[in-house]
Design an enzyme around this catalytic site. Sequence first.
Site, PDB file in Angstrom:
ATOM      1  N   ASP A  82      97.206 -24.547 104.354  1.00 56.82           N
ATOM      2  CA  ASP A  82      97.266 -25.938 103.896  1.00 56.82           C
ATOM      3  C   ASP A  82      95.905 -26.612 104.140  1.00 56.82           C
ATOM      4  O   ASP A  82      95.351 -26.533 105.243  1.00 56.82           O
ATOM      5  CB  ASP A  82      98.373 -26.654 104.699  1.00 56.82           C
ATOM      6  CG  ASP A  82      98.726 -28.016 104.141  1.00 56.82           C
ATOM      7  OD1 ASP A  82      98.552 -28.224 102.932  1.00 56.82           O
ATOM      8  OD2 ASP A  82      99.220 -28.856 104.925  1.00 56.82           O
ATOM      9  N   HIS A  83      95.348 -27.241 103.130  1.00 54.31           N
ATOM     10  CA  HIS A  83      94.084 -28.007 103.249  1.00 54.31           C
ATOM     11  C   HIS A  83      92.926 -27.197 103.827  1.00 54.31           C
ATOM     12  O   HIS A  83      92.274 -27.648 104.793  1.00 54.31           O
ATOM     13  CB  HIS A  83      94.288 -29.279 104.074  1.00 54.31           C
ATOM     14  CG  HIS A  83      95.127 -30.296 103.381  1.00 54.31           C
ATOM     15  ND1 HIS A  83      94.679 -31.075 102.345  1.00 54.31           N
ATOM     16  CD2 HIS A  83      96.436 -30.634 103.541  1.00 54.31           C
ATOM     17  CE1 HIS A  83      95.661 -31.861 101.910  1.00 54.31           C
ATOM     18  NE2 HIS A  83      96.742 -31.600 102.618  1.00 54.31           N
ATOM     19  N   ASP A 104      90.629 -27.314  99.662  1.00 55.33           N
ATOM     20  CA  ASP A 104      90.672 -28.753  99.409  1.00 55.33           C
ATOM     21  C   ASP A 104      89.248 -29.280  99.272  1.00 55.33           C
ATOM     22  O   ASP A 104      88.606 -29.664 100.247  1.00 55.33           O
ATOM     23  CB  ASP A 104      91.409 -29.460 100.559  1.00 55.33           C
ATOM     24  CG  ASP A 104      91.501 -30.965 100.330  1.00 55.33           C
ATOM     25  OD1 ASP A 104      90.923 -31.457  99.343  1.00 55.33           O
ATOM     26  OD2 ASP A 104      92.146 -31.642 101.148  1.00 55.33           O
ATOM     27  N   HIS A 213     101.295 -33.292  97.366  1.00 57.12           N
ATOM     28  CA  HIS A 213     101.127 -33.442  98.825  1.00 57.12           C
ATOM     29  C   HIS A 213     101.722 -34.789  99.230  1.00 57.12           C
ATOM     30  O   HIS A 213     102.059 -35.621  98.392  1.00 57.12           O
ATOM     31  CB  HIS A 213      99.636 -33.408  99.175  1.00 57.12           C
ATOM     32  CG  HIS A 213      99.082 -32.030  99.192  1.00 57.12           C
ATOM     33  ND1 HIS A 213      98.651 -31.423 100.338  1.00 57.12           N
ATOM     34  CD2 HIS A 213      98.922 -31.117  98.197  1.00 57.12           C
ATOM     35  CE1 HIS A 213      98.236 -30.203 100.051  1.00 57.12           C
ATOM     36  NE2 HIS A 213      98.374 -29.985  98.752  1.00 57.12           N
ATOM     37  N   SER A 259     105.693 -34.539 107.590  1.00 67.68           N
ATOM     38  CA  SER A 259     106.042 -35.696 108.437  1.00 67.68           C
ATOM     39  C   SER A 259     107.557 -35.842 108.642  1.00 67.68           C
ATOM     40  O   SER A 259     107.999 -36.174 109.752  1.00 67.68           O
ATOM     41  CB  SER A 259     105.483 -36.990 107.837  1.00 67.68           C
ATOM     42  OG  SER A 259     104.081 -36.922 107.789  1.00 67.68           O
TER      43      SER A 259
HETATM   44  P1  13P Z   1     103.612 -35.544 104.511  1.00 64.39           P
HETATM   45  O1  13P Z   1     102.715 -36.111 105.565  1.00 64.39           O
HETATM   46  O2  13P Z   1     104.061 -36.597 103.541  1.00 64.39           O
HETATM   47  O3  13P Z   1     104.740 -34.758 105.064  1.00 64.39           O
HETATM   48  O4  13P Z   1     102.714 -34.524 103.646  1.00 64.39           O
HETATM   49  C1  13P Z   1     102.490 -33.216 104.090  1.00 64.39           C
HETATM   50  C2  13P Z   1     101.412 -32.537 103.309  1.00 64.39           C
HETATM   51  O5  13P Z   1     101.010 -32.945 102.240  1.00 64.39           O
HETATM   52  C3  13P Z   1     100.876 -31.286 103.873  1.00 64.39           C
HETATM   53  O6  13P Z   1      99.800 -30.813 103.130  1.00 64.39           O
HETATM   54  O1  G3H Z   2      98.747 -32.820 105.289  1.00 62.49           O
HETATM   55  C1  G3H Z   2      98.627 -32.339 106.415  1.00 62.49           C
HETATM   56  C2  G3H Z   2      99.765 -31.797 107.166  1.00 62.49           C
HETATM   57  O2  G3H Z   2     100.707 -32.777 107.474  1.00 62.49           O
HETATM   58  C3  G3H Z   2      99.282 -31.039 108.355  1.00 62.49           C
HETATM   59  O3  G3H Z   2      98.981 -31.899 109.405  1.00 62.49           O
HETATM   60  O4  G3H Z   2      96.691 -31.181 110.029  1.00 62.49           O
HETATM   61  O5  G3H Z   2      98.156 -32.454 111.652  1.00 62.49           O
HETATM   62  O6  G3H Z   2      98.655 -30.062 111.083  1.00 62.49           O
HETATM   63  P1  G3H Z   2      98.042 -31.368 110.633  1.00 62.49           P
HETATM   64 ZN    ZN Z   3      98.609 -32.328 102.193  1.00 68.96          ZN
END
Ligand code: 13P
Ligand code: G3H
Ligand code: ZN
Length: 311
Positions: A82-83, A104, A213, A259
């Site tokens: 992720d990201h 990203d 996202h 979240s």
């Molecule tokens: P939320 O913070 O809305 O759960 O989004 C999570 C997210 O986009 C992780 O990449």
């Molecule tokens: O979009 C990001 C996710 O909620 C991951 O959050 O970088 O705190 O693990 P984090």
């Molecule tokens: Zn995200």
Amino acid sequence: MPLVTTTEMFKKAYEGGYAIGAFNVNNMEIIQGITEAAQELNAPLILQVSAGARKYANHTYLTKLVEAAVIETGLPIALHLDHGADFDICKSCIDGGFTSVMIDGSKYDFYDNIELTKKVVEYAHANGVVVEGELGKLAGIEDDVNVSAEDSAYTNPAEVEEFVTKTGVDSLAIAIGTSHGAYKFKPGQDPKIRIDILEEVEKRLPGFPIVLHGASSVPQEFVKLINQYGGNMPNAIGIPESELRKAAEKAVCKINIDSDLRLAMTASIRQHFTEHPDHFDPRQYLSPARDAIKAMVAHKIKDVLGCDGKA
Ligand code: 13P
Ligand code: G3H
Ligand code: ZN
């Protein structure tokens, strides 16, 4: 079945008018809660790991826990970065067994984003891994990204077409109204998804999977529970789940949720300690916390994503 890429999942999701849940994982209980829900509902899954999660729990621990979930559930599961902020973290995850990575490049200008994304796509595809890019900035807070609401811009569909063609990405995250974190909008606001932008993207790139996202809805009952049991969270709201459901029926094939899992887990643990101040065995409070994650994921699969029965 080994870990899978998202190719087949997205094809079926696009054609079937539903989306796959991409849930962030940080430890064993979160992975178990998510995968137990998906197993009971026979749903395909994306488990995603952020740079922060890798720092917290370690790449190998998370990979092996996810591999254990594949063995235990027999579900099609993709393991996704992720990201990813740069080429090096994407390469490390590709070399380390992930089946999907996100690069990203949304913090760069359009052509620098294309150049970086293309480099990751070339390396990933040569190794059988798929790539998600991002175009357009979401408001909110992540580990490495902090964008104010004023800076967030909706994604331009004409740019989506050029970006996808030039980079060869397999899916793309776009900004159409969602935002990261638990503090998204103020109560009284009426947040909506720009379905018109999504439809324009779909017209230009039929069959191409779009990612959302920041798709937690910040259910008020969990914020209230946290505050009732000694927390101090501001009263905020997210995009309504009905809006996300509409997007899932269209070109959106992957919906990211982190979240809302955090809220469910934290509410459960706060409640547990208030009701059982004598407890000190982690299993006593982590078991209900794992069940709370499971219930939240089951709700998302059935009522938001529509991917139950699609594994
Ligand atoms: P939320 O913070 O809305 O759960 O989004 C999570 C997210 O986009 C992780 O990449
Ligand atoms: O979009 C990001 C996710 O909620 C991951 O959050 O970088 O705190 O693990 P984090
Ligand atoms: Zn995200």
